[in-house]
Design a protein around this motif. Sequence first.
Motif, PDB file in Angstrom:
ATOM      1  N   ALA A   1       0.551  -0.667  -0.051  1.00  0.00           N
ATOM      2  CA  ALA A   1       0.037   0.089   0.339  1.00  0.00           C
ATOM      3  C   ALA A   1       1.042   1.221   0.011  1.00  0.00           C
ATOM      4  O   ALA A   1       0.637   1.738  -0.545  1.00  0.00           O
ATOM      5  N   ALA A   2       1.883   0.805   0.517  1.00  0.00           N
ATOM      6  CA  ALA A   2       2.958   2.599   0.724  1.00  0.00           C
ATOM      7  C   ALA A   2       3.324   2.403  -0.784  1.00  0.00           C
ATOM      8  O   ALA A   2       3.773   4.403  -0.312  1.00  0.00           O
ATOM      9  N   ARG A   3       3.110   1.845  -2.002  1.00  0.00           N
ATOM     10  CA  ARG A   3       3.475   2.551  -2.495  1.00  0.00           C
ATOM     11  C   ARG A   3       2.255   3.477  -3.219  1.00  0.00           C
ATOM     12  O   ARG A   3       2.453   4.108  -4.624  1.00  0.00           O
ATOM     13  N   GLY A   4       1.162   3.277  -3.179  1.00  0.00           N
ATOM     14  CA  GLY A   4       0.267   4.639  -3.878  1.00  0.00           C
ATOM     15  C   GLY A   4       0.337   5.655  -2.724  1.00  0.00           C
ATOM     16  O   GLY A   4      -0.457   6.237  -3.200  1.00  0.00           O
ATOM     17  N   TRP A   5       1.292   6.073  -1.182  1.00  0.00           N
ATOM     18  CA  TRP A   5       1.105   7.264  -0.891  1.00  0.00           C
ATOM     19  C   TRP A   5       1.478   8.161  -1.485  1.00  0.00           C
ATOM     20  O   TRP A   5       2.407   8.331  -2.454  1.00  0.00           O
ATOM     21  N   ASP A   6       1.790   9.946  -1.082  1.00  0.00           N
ATOM     22  CA  ASP A   6       1.578  10.727  -1.274  1.00  0.00           C
ATOM     23  C   ASP A   6       3.041  10.851  -1.621  1.00  0.00           C
ATOM     24  O   ASP A   6       4.105  10.404  -0.691  1.00  0.00           O
ATOM     25  N   LYS A   7       3.321  11.103  -3.158  1.00  0.00           N
ATOM     26  CA  LYS A   7       4.631  11.147  -3.143  1.00  0.00           C
ATOM     27  C   LYS A   7       5.557   9.911  -2.661  1.00  0.00           C
ATOM     28  O   LYS A   7       6.522  10.134  -2.218  1.00  0.00           O
ATOM     29  N   PRO A   8       5.854   9.283  -2.654  1.00  0.00           N
ATOM     30  CA  PRO A   8       6.209   7.634  -2.689  1.00  0.00           C
ATOM     31  C   PRO A   8       7.481   7.144  -2.857  1.00  0.00           C
ATOM     32  O   PRO A   8       8.100   7.706  -3.792  1.00  0.00           O
ATOM     33  N   SER A   9       8.044   6.435  -2.653  1.00  0.00           N
ATOM     34  CA  SER A   9       9.680   5.727  -2.986  1.00  0.00           C
ATOM     35  C   SER A   9       8.146   4.299  -4.005  1.00  0.00           C
ATOM     36  O   SER A   9       7.688   4.450  -3.962  1.00  0.00           O
ATOM     37  N   ASP A  10       9.429   4.213  -5.442  1.00  0.00           N
ATOM     38  CA  ASP A  10       9.276   3.614  -5.903  1.00  0.00           C
ATOM     39  C   ASP A  10       9.370   1.778  -5.186  1.00  0.00           C
ATOM     40  O   ASP A  10       9.224   0.913  -5.728  1.00  0.00           O
ATOM     41  N   HIS A  11       9.874   2.157  -3.719  1.00  0.00           N
ATOM     42  CA  HIS A  11      10.350   1.144  -3.379  1.00  0.00           C
ATOM     43  C   HIS A  11       8.755   0.672  -1.940  1.00  0.00           C
ATOM     44  O   HIS A  11       8.957   2.015  -1.436  1.00  0.00           O
ATOM     45  N   VAL A  12       8.577  -0.369  -1.717  1.00  0.00           N
ATOM     46  CA  VAL A  12       7.665  -0.668   0.145  1.00  0.00           C
ATOM     47  C   VAL A  12       8.703  -0.742   0.858  1.00  0.00           C
ATOM     48  O   VAL A  12       9.870  -1.836   1.025  1.00  0.00           O
ATOM     49  N   PRO A  13       8.319  -0.090   2.147  1.00  0.00           N
ATOM     50  CA  PRO A  13       8.662  -1.031   3.766  1.00  0.00           C
ATOM     51  C   PRO A  13       8.682  -2.865   3.307  1.00  0.00           C
ATOM     52  O   PRO A  13       7.549  -3.346   3.105  1.00  0.00           O
ATOM     53  N   VAL A  14       9.985  -3.533   3.943  1.00  0.00           N
ATOM     54  CA  VAL A  14       9.844  -4.579   4.739  1.00  0.00           C
ATOM     55  C   VAL A  14      10.170  -4.682   5.296  1.00  0.00           C
ATOM     56  O   VAL A  14      10.756  -4.049   6.569  1.00  0.00           O
ATOM     57  N   LEU A  15       8.599  -5.262   6.340  1.00  0.00           N
ATOM     58  CA  LEU A  15       9.003  -5.897   7.726  1.00  0.00           C
ATOM     59  C   LEU A  15       9.302  -7.533   8.390  1.00  0.00           C
ATOM     60  O   LEU A  15       8.372  -7.814   7.587  1.00  0.00           O
ATOM     61  N   LEU A  16      10.321  -7.410   9.264  1.00  0.00           N
ATOM     62  CA  LEU A  16      10.419  -8.826   9.878  1.00  0.00           C
ATOM     63  C   LEU A  16       9.771  -8.577  11.834  1.00  0.00           C
ATOM     64  O   LEU A  16      10.684  -7.722  12.204  1.00  0.00           O
ATOM     65  N   THR A  17       9.199  -9.490  11.891  1.00  0.00           N
ATOM     66  CA  THR A  17       8.957  -9.828  13.585  1.00  0.00           C
ATOM     67  C   THR A  17       9.867 -10.905  13.817  1.00  0.00           C
ATOM     68  O   THR A  17       9.697 -11.823  13.104  1.00  0.00           O
ATOM     69  N   LEU A  18      10.246 -10.371  14.740  1.00  0.00           N
ATOM     70  CA  LEU A  18      11.508 -12.014  15.226  1.00  0.00           C
ATOM     71  C   LEU A  18      11.854 -11.398  16.316  1.00  0.00           C
ATOM     72  O   LEU A  18      11.571 -10.644  17.132  1.00  0.00           O
ATOM     73  N   GLU A  19      11.916 -13.138  17.258  1.00  0.00           N
ATOM     74  CA  GLU A  19      12.263 -13.647  18.764  1.00  0.00           C
ATOM     75  C   GLU A  19      13.300 -13.387  18.967  1.00  0.00           C
ATOM     76  O   GLU A  19      14.105 -14.431  18.432  1.00  0.00           O
ATOM     77  N   VAL A  20      14.143 -12.855  19.644  1.00  0.00           N
ATOM     78  CA  VAL A  20      15.084 -12.588  19.841  1.00  0.00           C
ATOM     79  C   VAL A  20      15.844 -13.161  21.150  1.00  0.00           C
ATOM     80  O   VAL A  20      16.714 -13.259  21.802  1.00  0.00           O
TER      81      VAL A  20
END
Length: 265
Positions: free
Chosen positions: A246-265
């Motif tokens: 969805a971030a690709r459609g935000w105002d003045k977007p980057s051509d990349h979008v965030p990638v997220l990882l949730t990790l138990e450490v």
Amino acid sequence: MAITIATWNINSVRLRIGIVEQFLAGHAPDILCLQEIKTIEDAFPRNALIEAGYPHLAIAGQKGYHGVAIASKIPFKTVEKDDWCAMGDARHLRVRLENDVLLDNFYIPAGGDEPDPAVNPKFDHKLKFLREMVQWGEARRAQTKRAVVVGDFNVAPLEHDVWSHKKLLDVVSHTPIETDLLAEVQAAHDWVDAVRHFVPATEKLYSWWSYRAADWAAADKGRRLDHIWVTPDLKDGLVSTEILRAARGWDKPSDHVPVLLTLEV
């Protein structure tokens, strides 16, 4: 302890600080790794990140080009910067978190348009960078057991990491020499591709869509250029990943979008 790490090629952090703040307010990762910040360190919008709740900042800046940064709620024990290919470019940061996890943030060279190192110095630089990463991984393998590497790798390694495997085989980011080299980088430290751990390799998956498409969503000609890898000792701690299309459609977007990882450490 579960932590969430996000990686995002922001394509100028000063120009797009508004959507950075939007992302942090809506998703609140513990750590945000940015690439292509395109600013010197003194001009980085520190106050905006601090006010958003990220007081721990590591920045490797460069005027108008490249640059990486790590903004964190978690304190750093150490911060290091490596000069890859002896080019003097700001393409890497390493922090050791207070939980002793090592986190490397990379912006691998894009490589230009012509996939021939004999005629394209940018592509030659990219291949040299990847080969140096192989040596780096081999050298660290015995000593580093709890590590995460993230960034814009500028390589879409798998068949379904691009919209058309057949049509992109001669296009920089998906050529066999690049994908083979990235596979060597991954094997050098037995890195686990965190996103593909959850999403089968048979499923199309992208993190980048060109500005050239009049309607990026309708065309959907994407590539998965942005990656999060973990060492085998952290594999059992993988909780979830998300590519925020969805971030690709935000105002003045980057051509990349965030990638997220949730990790138990």
